[in-house]
Design a protein around this motif. Structure first.
Motif, PDB file in Angstrom:
ATOM      1  N   TYR A 194       6.297  -7.624  14.316  1.00  0.00           N
ATOM      2  CA  TYR A 194       5.962  -8.188  15.387  1.00  0.00           C
ATOM      3  C   TYR A 194       4.427  -8.788  15.726  1.00  0.00           C
ATOM      4  N   SER A 195       4.155  -9.874  15.347  1.00  0.00           N
ATOM      5  CA  SER A 195       3.449 -10.574  16.000  1.00  0.00           C
ATOM      6  C   SER A 195       2.703 -11.190  16.787  1.00  0.00           C
ATOM      7  N   ASP A 196       3.841 -11.136  17.347  1.00  0.00           N
ATOM      8  CA  ASP A 196       3.875 -11.670  19.157  1.00  0.00           C
ATOM      9  C   ASP A 196       3.043 -10.085  19.961  1.00  0.00           C
ATOM     10  N   HIS A 197       3.423  -9.208  19.646  1.00  0.00           N
ATOM     11  CA  HIS A 197       2.316  -8.191  20.107  1.00  0.00           C
ATOM     12  C   HIS A 197       3.713  -7.642  21.112  1.00  0.00           C
ATOM     13  N   ARG A 198       5.106  -7.697  21.605  1.00  0.00           N
ATOM     14  CA  ARG A 198       6.156  -7.311  22.011  1.00  0.00           C
ATOM     15  C   ARG A 198       6.040  -5.526  22.132  1.00  0.00           C
ATOM     16  N   ILE A 199       6.465  -5.394  22.885  1.00  0.00           N
ATOM     17  CA  ILE A 199       6.721  -3.530  23.378  1.00  0.00           C
ATOM     18  C   ILE A 199       7.642  -3.584  22.920  1.00  0.00           C
ATOM     19  N   VAL A 200       7.499  -2.249  21.502  1.00  0.00           N
ATOM     20  CA  VAL A 200       8.687  -2.284  21.022  1.00  0.00           C
ATOM     21  C   VAL A 200       8.922  -0.113  20.932  1.00  0.00           C
ATOM     22  N   ASN A 201       9.994  -0.223  21.489  1.00  0.00           N
ATOM     23  CA  ASN A 201      10.424   1.166  21.406  1.00  0.00           C
ATOM     24  C   ASN A 201       9.750   2.210  19.725  1.00  0.00           C
ATOM     25  N   HIS A 202       9.540   3.059  19.951  1.00  0.00           N
ATOM     26  CA  HIS A 202       9.601   3.914  18.413  1.00  0.00           C
ATOM     27  C   HIS A 202      10.433   3.963  17.712  1.00  0.00           C
TER      28      HIS A 202
ATOM     29  N   THR B 112      12.896   1.930  17.500  1.00  0.00           N
ATOM     30  CA  THR B 112      13.505   0.880  17.002  1.00  0.00           C
ATOM     31  C   THR B 112      13.179   0.791  15.125  1.00  0.00           C
ATOM     32  N   ILE B 113      11.815   1.062  15.569  1.00  0.00           N
ATOM     33  CA  ILE B 113      11.009   1.343  13.667  1.00  0.00           C
ATOM     34  C   ILE B 113      12.506   2.830  13.331  1.00  0.00           C
ATOM     35  N   ASP B 114      12.604   3.771  13.823  1.00  0.00           N
ATOM     36  CA  ASP B 114      13.415   4.552  13.040  1.00  0.00           C
ATOM     37  C   ASP B 114      14.748   3.914  12.907  1.00  0.00           C
ATOM     38  N   SER B 115      15.163   3.220  13.079  1.00  0.00           N
ATOM     39  CA  SER B 115      16.540   2.247  13.283  1.00  0.00           C
ATOM     40  C   SER B 115      16.275   1.073  12.428  1.00  0.00           C
ATOM     41  N   HIS B 116      15.282   0.844  12.475  1.00  0.00           N
ATOM     42  CA  HIS B 116      15.301  -0.321  11.376  1.00  0.00           C
ATOM     43  C   HIS B 116      15.291   0.568   9.767  1.00  0.00           C
ATOM     44  N   ILE B 117      13.830   1.880   9.854  1.00  0.00           N
ATOM     45  CA  ILE B 117      13.630   2.318   8.231  1.00  0.00           C
ATOM     46  C   ILE B 117      15.381   2.511   7.809  1.00  0.00           C
TER      47      ILE B 117
ATOM     48  N   LYS C 166       0.889  -1.510   0.110  1.00  0.00           N
ATOM     49  CA  LYS C 166      -0.092  -0.112  -0.092  1.00  0.00           C
ATOM     50  C   LYS C 166       0.462   1.640  -0.461  1.00  0.00           C
ATOM     51  N   HIS C 167       1.392   1.249  -1.063  1.00  0.00           N
ATOM     52  CA  HIS C 167       2.930   2.175  -0.881  1.00  0.00           C
ATOM     53  C   HIS C 167       2.476   4.010  -1.228  1.00  0.00           C
ATOM     54  N   LYS C 168       0.974   3.654  -1.362  1.00  0.00           N
ATOM     55  CA  LYS C 168       0.456   5.092  -1.584  1.00  0.00           C
ATOM     56  C   LYS C 168      -0.125   6.044   0.241  1.00  0.00           C
ATOM     57  N   ARG C 169       0.190   4.589   0.821  1.00  0.00           N
ATOM     58  CA  ARG C 169      -0.534   5.211   2.640  1.00  0.00           C
ATOM     59  C   ARG C 169       1.007   5.141   3.743  1.00  0.00           C
ATOM     60  N   ILE C 170      -0.383   6.560   4.603  1.00  0.00           N
ATOM     61  CA  ILE C 170       1.568   6.361   5.822  1.00  0.00           C
ATOM     62  C   ILE C 170       0.811   5.444   6.298  1.00  0.00           C
ATOM     63  N   PHE C 171       1.964   5.200   7.227  1.00  0.00           N
ATOM     64  CA  PHE C 171       1.965   4.277   7.929  1.00  0.00           C
ATOM     65  C   PHE C 171       2.678   4.921   9.405  1.00  0.00           C
ATOM     66  N   THR C 172       2.277   5.006  10.340  1.00  0.00           N
ATOM     67  CA  THR C 172       2.603   5.158  11.864  1.00  0.00           C
ATOM     68  C   THR C 172       2.896   4.782  12.013  1.00  0.00           C
ATOM     69  N   ARG C 173       4.467   4.756  13.595  1.00  0.00           N
ATOM     70  CA  ARG C 173       4.916   3.908  14.067  1.00  0.00           C
ATOM     71  C   ARG C 173       4.287   2.723  14.743  1.00  0.00           C
ATOM     72  N   ASP C 174       3.077   2.716  15.195  1.00  0.00           N
ATOM     73  CA  ASP C 174       2.621   1.935  15.917  1.00  0.00           C
ATOM     74  C   ASP C 174       1.878   0.990  14.825  1.00  0.00           C
ATOM     75  N   GLN C 175       1.782   1.256  13.715  1.00  0.00           N
ATOM     76  CA  GLN C 175       0.920   0.335  12.653  1.00  0.00           C
ATOM     77  C   GLN C 175       2.149  -0.176  12.209  1.00  0.00           C
ATOM     78  N   LEU C 176       3.689   0.396  11.881  1.00  0.00           N
ATOM     79  CA  LEU C 176       4.354  -0.804  11.507  1.00  0.00           C
ATOM     80  C   LEU C 176       4.835  -1.755  12.319  1.00  0.00           C
ATOM     81  N   ILE C 177       4.756  -1.640  13.332  1.00  0.00           N
ATOM     82  CA  ILE C 177       5.271  -2.124  15.033  1.00  0.00           C
ATOM     83  C   ILE C 177       4.291  -3.493  15.365  1.00  0.00           C
TER      84      ILE C 177
END
Length: 93
Positions: A49-57, A59-64, A34-45
């Motif tokens: 992570y399907s196991d619903h772990r708690i991840v710092n935002h 962490t997403i910035d680092s992966h990006i 869905k390349h035209k859609r904007i995803f929030t950090r929470d949506q990307l998390i």
């Protein structure tokens, strides 16, 4: 157009390919679908992570950041992952 190979965890563009980790592939998959859609950090998390772990935002910035580098390896002339201040990320195709 990016070509994602989920079985090999690779992404390709114009005969160039790079391997991704499982987590980075999971990060890229919804952005590419869905390349035209904007995803929030929470949506990307949630997608990564399907196991619903708690991840710092951060962490997403680092992966990006690392995913941007991988995508630049297959095409230097394009800024694939764009961040929109206060909103999230999207893939520019």
């Amino acid at each position: 157009m990016l070509i994602l190979d989920e079985h090999r965890l690779t992404v390709g563009f114009h005969h160039q390919k790079v391997s991704l980790t499982f987590v980075k592939f999971q990060l890229l998959k919804p952005l590419a679908a869905k390349h035209k859609r904007i995803f929030t950090r929470d949506q990307l998390i949630q997608n990564m992570y399907s196991d619903h772990r708690i991840v710092n935002h951060r962490t997403i910035d680092s992966h990006i950041k690392k995913l941007r580098k991988k995508l630049n390896d297959i095409s230097h002339s394009k800024d694939w992952l764009q961040s929109l201040y206060g909103k999230g990320y999207h893939l520019a195709l």
